[in-house]
Design an enzyme around this catalytic site. Structure first.
Site, mmCIF file in Angstrom:
data_model
loop_
_atom_site.group_PDB
_atom_site.id
_atom_site.type_symbol
_atom_site.label_atom_id
_atom_site.label_comp_id
_atom_site.label_asym_id
_atom_site.label_seq_id
_atom_site.Cartn_x
_atom_site.Cartn_y
_atom_site.Cartn_z
ATOM 1 N N ALA A 69 -10.378 -121.822 6.685
ATOM 2 C CA ALA A 69 -9.240 -120.917 7.344
ATOM 3 C C ALA A 69 -9.951 -119.940 8.417
ATOM 4 O O ALA A 69 -8.924 -119.405 9.390
ATOM 5 C CB ALA A 69 -8.638 -120.086 6.328
ATOM 6 N N THR A 70 -11.075 -119.704 8.492
ATOM 7 C CA THR A 70 -11.644 -118.904 9.489
ATOM 8 C C THR A 70 -11.425 -119.337 10.550
ATOM 9 O O THR A 70 -11.311 -118.908 11.700
ATOM 10 C CB THR A 70 -13.136 -118.708 8.990
ATOM 11 O OG1 THR A 70 -13.422 -118.037 7.883
ATOM 12 C CG2 THR A 70 -13.904 -118.020 10.230
ATOM 13 N N ASN A 149 -7.171 -110.153 -0.045
ATOM 14 C CA ASN A 149 -8.023 -110.912 -0.900
ATOM 15 C C ASN A 149 -8.672 -109.963 -1.756
ATOM 16 O O ASN A 149 -9.527 -110.383 -2.625
ATOM 17 C CB ASN A 149 -8.994 -111.612 -0.005
ATOM 18 C CG ASN A 149 -9.697 -110.766 1.373
ATOM 19 O OD1 ASN A 149 -9.007 -110.136 1.840
ATOM 20 N ND2 ASN A 149 -11.014 -110.717 1.275
ATOM 21 N N GLN A 177 -4.841 -116.288 0.483
ATOM 22 C CA GLN A 177 -4.806 -115.885 -1.078
ATOM 23 C C GLN A 177 -3.359 -116.108 -1.458
ATOM 24 O O GLN A 177 -3.171 -115.958 -2.730
ATOM 25 C CB GLN A 177 -5.143 -114.426 -1.179
ATOM 26 C CG GLN A 177 -6.754 -114.197 -0.680
ATOM 27 C CD GLN A 177 -7.650 -114.463 -1.804
ATOM 28 O OE1 GLN A 177 -7.320 -115.127 -2.761
ATOM 29 N NE2 GLN A 177 -8.783 -114.631 -1.434
ATOM 30 N N SER A 194 -6.277 -122.272 3.349
ATOM 31 C CA SER A 194 -7.589 -122.877 3.157
ATOM 32 C C SER A 194 -7.449 -123.554 1.783
ATOM 33 O O SER A 194 -6.881 -123.171 0.855
ATOM 34 C CB SER A 194 -8.772 -121.644 2.970
ATOM 35 O OG SER A 194 -9.838 -122.351 2.692
ATOM 36 N N CYS A 315 -17.772 -111.169 0.974
ATOM 37 C CA CYS A 315 -18.573 -110.839 1.986
ATOM 38 C C CYS A 315 -18.817 -109.369 1.989
ATOM 39 O O CYS A 315 -20.096 -109.016 2.164
ATOM 40 C CB CYS A 315 -17.756 -110.872 3.422
ATOM 41 S SG CYS A 315 -16.313 -112.094 3.216
HETATM 42 N N1 PLP Z 1 -8.735 -114.963 4.736
HETATM 43 C C1 PLP Z 1 -8.874 -114.724 3.498
HETATM 44 C C2 PLP Z 1 -7.888 -113.757 3.002
HETATM 45 C C3 PLP Z 1 -9.685 -115.063 2.478
HETATM 46 O O1 PLP Z 1 -9.914 -114.800 1.346
HETATM 47 C C4 PLP Z 1 -10.756 -116.193 3.031
HETATM 48 C C5 PLP Z 1 -11.836 -116.589 2.180
HETATM 49 O O2 PLP Z 1 -12.669 -115.795 1.798
HETATM 50 C C6 PLP Z 1 -10.655 -116.609 4.544
HETATM 51 C C7 PLP Z 1 -9.780 -115.686 5.366
HETATM 52 C C8 PLP Z 1 -11.515 -117.397 4.819
HETATM 53 O O3 PLP Z 1 -11.197 -118.674 4.438
HETATM 54 P P1 PLP Z 1 -12.211 -119.895 4.682
HETATM 55 O O4 PLP Z 1 -13.344 -119.708 3.473
HETATM 56 O O5 PLP Z 1 -11.451 -121.440 4.602
HETATM 57 O O6 PLP Z 1 -12.843 -119.900 6.072
#
Ligand code: PLP
Length: 372
Positions: A69-70, A149, A177, A194, A315
């Site tokens: 998702a990033t 999140n 989420q 994701s 994070c």
């Molecule tokens: N956006 C949100 C709200 C998330 O919780 C996360 C995951 O930690 C991400 C983006 C990033 O997802 P990915 O781990 O697939 O890069």
């Protein structure tokens, strides 16, 4: 271990592992090759794509796989700014977004893009009037996360999308989420998701795009994903994502009812000293972000090593910095450092949740006794 960190990641569902296994153990063809085996892999990926699209539940668009998702969020933001007319040079977003959005916006600021980071209320929610005031004909993109999140609050994404569209801007929602847990409302043009948050594998995510809103590609090469995102797809990961999405759709009501039960159970066990962070009503109930006066949350976590829960986001936990989301809802540094996030879901048993919360509560009380 009792696993209560469902916002960080989730266990791969047995059905997902079963669906992926042949594509790891035997079927290794390149899905983009014209051989019979390649075409078989390609067809299986297309079934998975449909499963994900059905679970997203929005009409008039299509889904492209990405590595996370990033990546999908980077692509949506940078690729949209790349494509809009020169006069549209503004992004409007919230201070409570994930780092994948905030850091991308900051990077673009260094390249001359104007970014408005809107504040949120004590409840964690954006104010529609403030969004309306910030979004104008210079705005290219409005980005707002559906389910936060860290604190689980649900932004009024449909309403925000309408404001964006009125000004001729596009709307992106980070639905990582939310996907498979709460419905995605009509309105967004771009939706990032994701697999690993819905009992699918890590290393795969994707972007749903309304027809005509496809961002300019960031990754060039073999022209896969209709030329939008080059790179050989992993059949195992894509098929695992599809299986997880299908399962989440089939189990949506059962999972939702079970999570409501776990939420009620958790509050039954927690004493009145615990305070909920963020809106009590506009929220997803699998995310319990709570604080307690005087608690040293980092110490609590290190004293209870066999329970996986967190300080906010994975994070924020790693950096030692107090969470930007908790600060944005108006908590003091001290209150933010007294907050914990307990995340549960499909495979959490009621017994383990009660056991973990009782132990968390006892350990918090012991800290108070020690401090007194
Ligand atoms: N956006 C949100 C709200 C998330 O919780 C996360 C995951 O930690 C991400 C983006 C990033 O997802 P990915 O781990 O697939 O890069």
């Amino acid at each position: 271990m009792i696993y209560l960190d469902y916002q960080a990641t989730t266990a791969v569902a047995p059905e997902v592992a079963d669906a992926m296994r042949p594509w790891i153990e035997e079927k290794f063809a390149n899905p983009h090759s014209p051989s019979r085996w390649g075409r078989e892999a390609d067809a299986a990926i297309e079934v998975a794509r449909k499963q994900v699209e059905q679970a997203i539940g929005l009409a008039g668009g299509s889904f492209a796989f990405t590595g996370s998702a990033t990546e999908a969020l980077n692509w949506a933001i940078k690729g949209t700014l790349e494509k809009v007319p020169a006069g549209r040079n503004r992004i409007v977003t919230a201070r409570t977004e994930h780092a994948a959005v905030l850091d991308t916006c900051e990077w673009l600021e260094g390249r001359g893009v104007e970014v408005v980071y809107l504040p949120v209320g004590r409840d964690g929610l954006l104010d529609a009037a403030e969004v309306e005031a910030a979004v104008d004909e210079r705005t290219a993109l409005v980005a707002a996360m559906l389910v936060n999140n860290e604190i689980g609050v649900i932004q009024p994404v449909g309403e925000i999308a309408a404001i964006a569209h009125q000004a001729g801007a596009l709307m992106l929602t980070d639905a990582v989420q939310a996907f498979g847990r709460v419905p995605i409302p009509e309105g967004p043009d771009l939706v990032a998701i994701s697999a690993h948050k819905i009992h699918g594998p890590k290393g795969i995510g994707g972007l749903w795009m309304r027809e005509g809103a496809e961002p300019t590609p960031l990754i060039h090469g073999g022209g896969q994903e209709r030329g939008l995102r080059s790179g050989t797809l992993s059949p195992a990961l894509a098929i695992g994502f599809g299986a997880a999405a299908k399962l989440a759709s089939e189990r949506r009501d059962t999972d939702a009812a079970y999570i409501e039960r776990l939420w009620a159970t958790a509050w039954h066990v927690l004493g009145p000293e615990w305070v909920l962070n963020g809106s009590p009503n506009q929220r997803y109930h699998g995310n319990l972000n709570i604080r307690r006066e005087g608690l040293d949350a980092a110490r609590l976590i290190s004293n209870l090593r066999d329970i996986a829960f967190s300080l906010g986001s994975a994070c924020a936990s790693g950096s030692g910095r107090p969470s930007h989301v908790l600060r944005a809802i108006g908590l003091s540094d001290r209150e933010a450092r007294s907050s914990i996030r307990i995340g549960f879901g499909r495979y959490t048993t009621e017994t383990e949740l009660v056991d973990a919360i009782q132990r968390i509560d006892e350990a918090a009380k012991a800290q108070e006794r020690f401090a007194a």
